[in-house]
Design a protein around this motif. Structure first.
Motif, PDB file in Angstrom:
ATOM      1  N   MET A  93       0.852  -1.189   0.000  1.00 33.43           N
ATOM      2  CA  MET A  93       0.000   0.000   0.000  1.00 33.43           C
ATOM      3  C   MET A  93       0.888   1.239   0.000  1.00 33.43           C
ATOM      4  SD  MET A  93      -3.078   0.948   2.689  1.00 33.43           S
ATOM      5  CE  MET A  93      -3.744  -0.717   2.550  1.00 33.43           C
ATOM      6  N   ALA A  94       0.474   2.281  -0.681  1.00 29.26           N
ATOM      7  CA  ALA A  94       1.231   3.519  -0.740  1.00 29.26           C
ATOM      8  C   ALA A  94       0.309   4.689  -0.455  1.00 29.26           C
ATOM      9  CB  ALA A  94       1.875   3.673  -2.118  1.00 29.26           C
ATOM     10  N   VAL A  95       0.903   5.851  -0.177  1.00 26.44           N
ATOM     11  CA  VAL A  95       0.107   7.055   0.067  1.00 26.44           C
ATOM     12  C   VAL A  95      -0.640   7.409  -1.215  1.00 26.44           C
ATOM     13  CG1 VAL A  95       0.171   9.498   0.664  1.00 26.44           C
ATOM     14  CG2 VAL A  95       1.732   7.888   1.787  1.00 26.44           C
ATOM     15  N   PRO A  96      -1.979   7.497  -1.162  1.00 26.42           N
ATOM     16  CA  PRO A  96      -2.758   7.763  -2.381  1.00 26.42           C
ATOM     17  C   PRO A  96      -2.540   9.192  -2.869  1.00 26.42           C
ATOM     18  CG  PRO A  96      -4.180   7.797  -0.456  1.00 26.42           C
ATOM     19  CD  PRO A  96      -2.831   7.349   0.027  1.00 26.42           C
ATOM     20  N   LEU A 127      -7.522   2.751   5.169  1.00 28.35           N
ATOM     21  CA  LEU A 127      -6.484   3.722   5.513  1.00 28.35           C
ATOM     22  C   LEU A 127      -6.364   4.835   4.475  1.00 28.35           C
ATOM     23  CD1 LEU A 127      -3.561   1.715   7.141  1.00 28.35           C
ATOM     24  CD2 LEU A 127      -5.054   3.413   8.193  1.00 28.35           C
ATOM     25  N   PRO A 128      -6.455   4.524   3.167  1.00 24.23           N
ATOM     26  CA  PRO A 128      -6.412   5.635   2.208  1.00 24.23           C
ATOM     27  C   PRO A 128      -7.531   6.643   2.435  1.00 24.23           C
ATOM     28  CG  PRO A 128      -5.969   3.579   1.077  1.00 24.23           C
ATOM     29  CD  PRO A 128      -6.398   3.211   2.472  1.00 24.23           C
ATOM     30  N   HIS A 129      -8.736   6.148   2.745  1.00 24.33           N
ATOM     31  CA  HIS A 129      -9.855   7.062   2.999  1.00 24.33           C
ATOM     32  C   HIS A 129      -9.609   7.854   4.281  1.00 24.33           C
ATOM     33  CE1 HIS A 129     -13.671   8.757   2.239  1.00 24.33           C
ATOM     34  NE2 HIS A 129     -14.384   8.034   3.105  1.00 24.33           N
ATOM     35  N   ALA A 130      -9.038   7.190   5.298  1.00 20.33           N
ATOM     36  CA  ALA A 130      -8.696   7.885   6.537  1.00 20.33           C
ATOM     37  C   ALA A 130      -7.698   9.001   6.262  1.00 20.33           C
ATOM     38  CB  ALA A 130      -8.123   6.900   7.547  1.00 20.33           C
ATOM     39  N   TYR A 131      -6.745   8.741   5.378  1.00 16.82           N
ATOM     40  CA  TYR A 131      -5.745   9.750   5.035  1.00 16.82           C
ATOM     41  C   TYR A 131      -6.398  10.955   4.369  1.00 16.82           C
ATOM     42  CZ  TYR A 131      -1.949  11.956   2.413  1.00 16.82           C
ATOM     43  OH  TYR A 131      -1.072  12.875   1.869  1.00 16.82           O
ATOM     44  N   TRP A 132      -7.285  10.723   3.413  1.00 17.93           N
ATOM     45  CA  TRP A 132      -7.885  11.840   2.695  1.00 17.93           C
ATOM     46  C   TRP A 132      -8.850  12.625   3.562  1.00 17.93           C
ATOM     47  CZ3 TRP A 132      -5.826  14.298  -0.971  1.00 17.93           C
ATOM     48  CH2 TRP A 132      -4.977  13.641  -1.868  1.00 17.93           C
ATOM     49  N   TYR A 143     -14.964   6.121  12.896  1.00 21.86           N
ATOM     50  CA  TYR A 143     -13.588   5.705  13.166  1.00 21.86           C
ATOM     51  C   TYR A 143     -12.872   6.864  13.854  1.00 21.86           C
ATOM     52  CZ  TYR A 143     -15.277   2.249  10.015  1.00 21.86           C
ATOM     53  OH  TYR A 143     -16.067   1.282   9.450  1.00 21.86           O
ATOM     54  N   ARG A 144     -12.480   6.623  15.089  1.00 22.95           N
ATOM     55  CA  ARG A 144     -11.908   7.649  15.957  1.00 22.95           C
ATOM     56  C   ARG A 144     -10.417   7.368  16.122  1.00 22.95           C
ATOM     57  NH1 ARG A 144     -11.041   7.717  21.331  1.00 22.95           N
ATOM     58  NH2 ARG A 144     -12.137   5.738  21.634  1.00 22.95           N
ATOM     59  N   PHE A 145      -9.596   8.152  15.432  1.00 22.15           N
ATOM     60  CA  PHE A 145      -8.156   7.937  15.445  1.00 22.15           C
ATOM     61  C   PHE A 145      -7.503   8.670  16.616  1.00 22.15           C
ATOM     62  CE2 PHE A 145      -9.176   6.610  11.240  1.00 22.15           C
ATOM     63  CZ  PHE A 145      -8.200   5.697  10.879  1.00 22.15           C
ATOM     64  N   LYS A 191       2.976   7.038   7.269  1.00 23.63           N
ATOM     65  CA  LYS A 191       3.874   5.930   7.653  1.00 23.63           C
ATOM     66  C   LYS A 191       3.103   4.603   7.599  1.00 23.63           C
ATOM     67  CE  LYS A 191       6.878   6.627  10.897  1.00 23.63           C
ATOM     68  NZ  LYS A 191       7.522   6.825  12.233  1.00 23.63           N
ATOM     69  N   ALA A 192       1.867   4.619   8.068  1.00 22.63           N
ATOM     70  CA  ALA A 192       1.059   3.399   8.052  1.00 22.63           C
ATOM     71  C   ALA A 192       0.790   2.941   6.619  1.00 22.63           C
ATOM     72  CB  ALA A 192      -0.261   3.646   8.787  1.00 22.63           C
ATOM     73  N   LEU A 193       0.555   3.884   5.728  1.00 20.89           N
ATOM     74  CA  LEU A 193       0.270   3.546   4.334  1.00 20.89           C
ATOM     75  C   LEU A 193       1.524   3.043   3.617  1.00 20.89           C
ATOM     76  CD1 LEU A 193      -2.071   6.536   3.507  1.00 20.89           C
ATOM     77  CD2 LEU A 193      -2.682   4.119   3.254  1.00 20.89           C
TER      78      LEU A 193
END
Length: 273
Positions: free
Chosen positions: A1-4, A16-21, A194-196, A270-272
């Motif tokens: 997986m990479a940063v979208p 995770l990509p959706h969480a990032y955006w 989703y509560r980060f 980092k997670a992505l």
């Protein structure tokens, strides 16, 4: 997986990509209106509405700001947070009067409720007006903005279910409500929230228990970029001890460094990766 590299308006559920955006959208809420509009359109959202009001609550908070951006397939409302030093005192005050929760369910923190009340009618109208098709609806925010995102979603779910959000992503959100409202929220929005929490972020430890509690669906990001659905017991106790020390709100302390929006984005990247 990479940063979208592109905001996926077809995203659903959890990823995770959706969480990032949505974290990027929460970060954008700190910018001025022109910057928000330019970036939203670059992401493919052709309509933007701004929500801002000034009021004088019994707390050191002077306004509430948010924006709603709409595209062909997705609507996102992002609430701006605030500096921890500005809300420190009333986050720590266990004597804050309660405010009745949505649909008279439980109660919420007075400061959060008043901040949301000042813009909620405009936010609900924007979602209603802009949902012209089958777009999904998302709420997001960092810090105070996360509390407002969660409470806005609660109001829609309990008071205007036809506008209920498809998902809520928050970052460094403080506790917002009592257990009765949290249970009603989890019943209606379980699997959509989703509560980060990043590292030793101090803000999610406040306001104090047992008067206030969190809703479900924790995602804890550790220093190695690992995302866990529960904080390991040893880690949780260590983080709590560190976070609630005498210098909990020091700008140089770990509890505040981990709370910064840029720290959440770096951890997600980092997670992505």
């Amino acid at each position: 997986m990479a940063v979208p590299t592109d905001f996926d308006q077809h995203a659903t559920g959890y990823s995770l990509p959706h969480a990032y955006w949505l974290a990027k959208a929460a970060e954008l809420a700190y910018q001025d209106e022109a910057a928000i509009e330019e970036q939203a359109r670059a992401w493919g959202f052709d309509t933007v509405r701004h929500h801002q009001t000034r009021f004088t609550p019994p707390f050191p908070l002077q306004d509430t700001q948010a924006y709603t951006m709409a595209g062909d397939n997705m609507i996102v409302t992002a609430f701006r947070g605030t500096e921890p030093a500005q809300i420190r005192d009333w986050l720590s005050d266990s004597t804050t009067p309660p405010w009745p929760g949505p649909a008279r369910t439980g109660y919420v923190h007075y400061g959060f409720a008043e901040a949301l009340e000042s813009v909620y009618p405009d936010v609900a109208k924007a979602v209603s007006d802009l949902r012209t098709g089958d777009q999904t609806v998302w709420f997001t925010g960092h810090s105070l903005g996360g509390a407002l995102a969660m409470l806005a979603a609660a109001r829609l779910d309990l008071e205007e279910p036809s506008l209920a959000a498809d998902g809520v992503y928050t970052y460094g959100q403080p506790r917002t409500c009592d257990r009765l409202l949290a249970a009603a929220y989890d019943k209606g929005l379980r699997g959509r929230t989703y509560r980060f929490v990043h590292g030793n972020d101090i803000v999610p430890e406040l306001p104090p228990e047992p008067a206030f509690t969190h809703v479900e669906a924790l995602r804890h990001i550790d220093s190695a970029g690992r995302v866990q659905e529960k904080v390991p017991l040893v880690s949780a106790l260590t983080d709590r001890a560190k976070g609630l020390g005498a210098a909990a709100f020091s700008p140089d302390g770990e509890g505040i460094r981990d709370h910064l929006m840029r720290s959440y984005l770096a951890a997600l990247e980092k997670a992505l990766a």
